[in-house]
Design a protein around this motif. Structure first.
Motif: not given
Length: 239
Positions: A219-239
């Motif tokens: 329910d906390d993320a109800a206003y988040i849509s179309g987002a890309v959430i990286p879980v990569d330790g910073g590997l793909g920063m800026g991509h």
């Protein structure tokens, strides 16, 4: 911060191992009703395992019907099932390319299309597509896989524009190198080389990916849509 979450009926594709299994475990731990699709094997204890083939709409429809009968309409769908056929472009066959696209991207399309029926009726839904850092960062030998994974971003954003006013969100989680059976098989030297490029200096855990997914479904993320959430330790920063 505690994540507030109404118990939901959740379906995770490819939930019999690796990241999909961990996602199922985390949803169960948070008190949700959980089903997983698998071609073989089973999801974690407490989940309902249904058979489904990602390239076959009829198979996916039957799996959804089974879940709906047992647990109620699917409110959260996590499109995680995927395959690889890694090889350099010059050696990649038509089948190597189309099989990966049809399973990874086509599978997400078929699953989300089927899930959207119940979500539209309920005026509530959470769609989470599991992409990969290589979707935007790229990876030699993975033209097919990275194309299938980057396409999920456009998919989620178009879906957000179509269904956003109906209480339905669509987001992408992009894991980096995660400790799974697949990464464990890599030679030591190759693993060390990969870790050098990760700012966090380590692989992630499947549980860390699962936490991001369950939060997006909460329910906390109800206003988040179309987002890309990286879980990569910073590997793909800026991509």
């Amino acid at each position: 911060m505690t994540t507030t979450s109404t118990p939901r009926t959740v379906l995770i594709t490819g939930g019999n191992r690796g990241i999909g299994y961990a996602i199922a475990e985390e949803f169960l731990a948070q008190g949700h009703r959980v089903a997983v699709t698998a071609r073989s094997g089973e999801g974690p204890a407490g989940s309902l395992t249904v058979r489904a083939e990602m390239t076959d709409s009829a198979s996916i429809d039957a799996a959804f019907t089974e879940v709906e009968t047992a647990l109620g309409p699917v409110e959260v769908v996590v499109a995680n099932a995927g395959i690889t056929r890694d090889t350099l472009l010059m050696r990649m066959s038509e089948d190597d390319f189309t099989d990966v696209i049809d399973t990874n991207l086509g599978g997400a399309f078929r699953v989300v299309k089927r899930a959207s029926k119940g979500m539209l009726k309920a005026r509530f839904g959470r769609v989470v597509l599991i992409s990969s850092v290589v979707g935007l960062y790229g990876s030699a030998g993975q033209v097919n896989y990275s194309a299938s994974k980057s396409a999920l971003v456009g998919f989620a954003r178009s879906l957000t524009r179509e269904l956003g006013a109906r209480g339905i969100t669509a987001n992408v989680v992009a894991p980096g190198f995660i400790e799974t059976d697949m990464t464990a098989e890599l030679p030591e030297a190759q693993q060390a080389e990969y870790k050098k490029n990760i700012p966090a200096g380590r692989y992630g855990s499947a549980a860390e990916v699962a936490k991001a997914v369950t939060w997006l479904a909460s329910d906390d993320a109800a206003y988040i849509s179309g987002a890309v959430i990286p879980v990569d330790g910073g590997l793909g920063m800026g991509h």
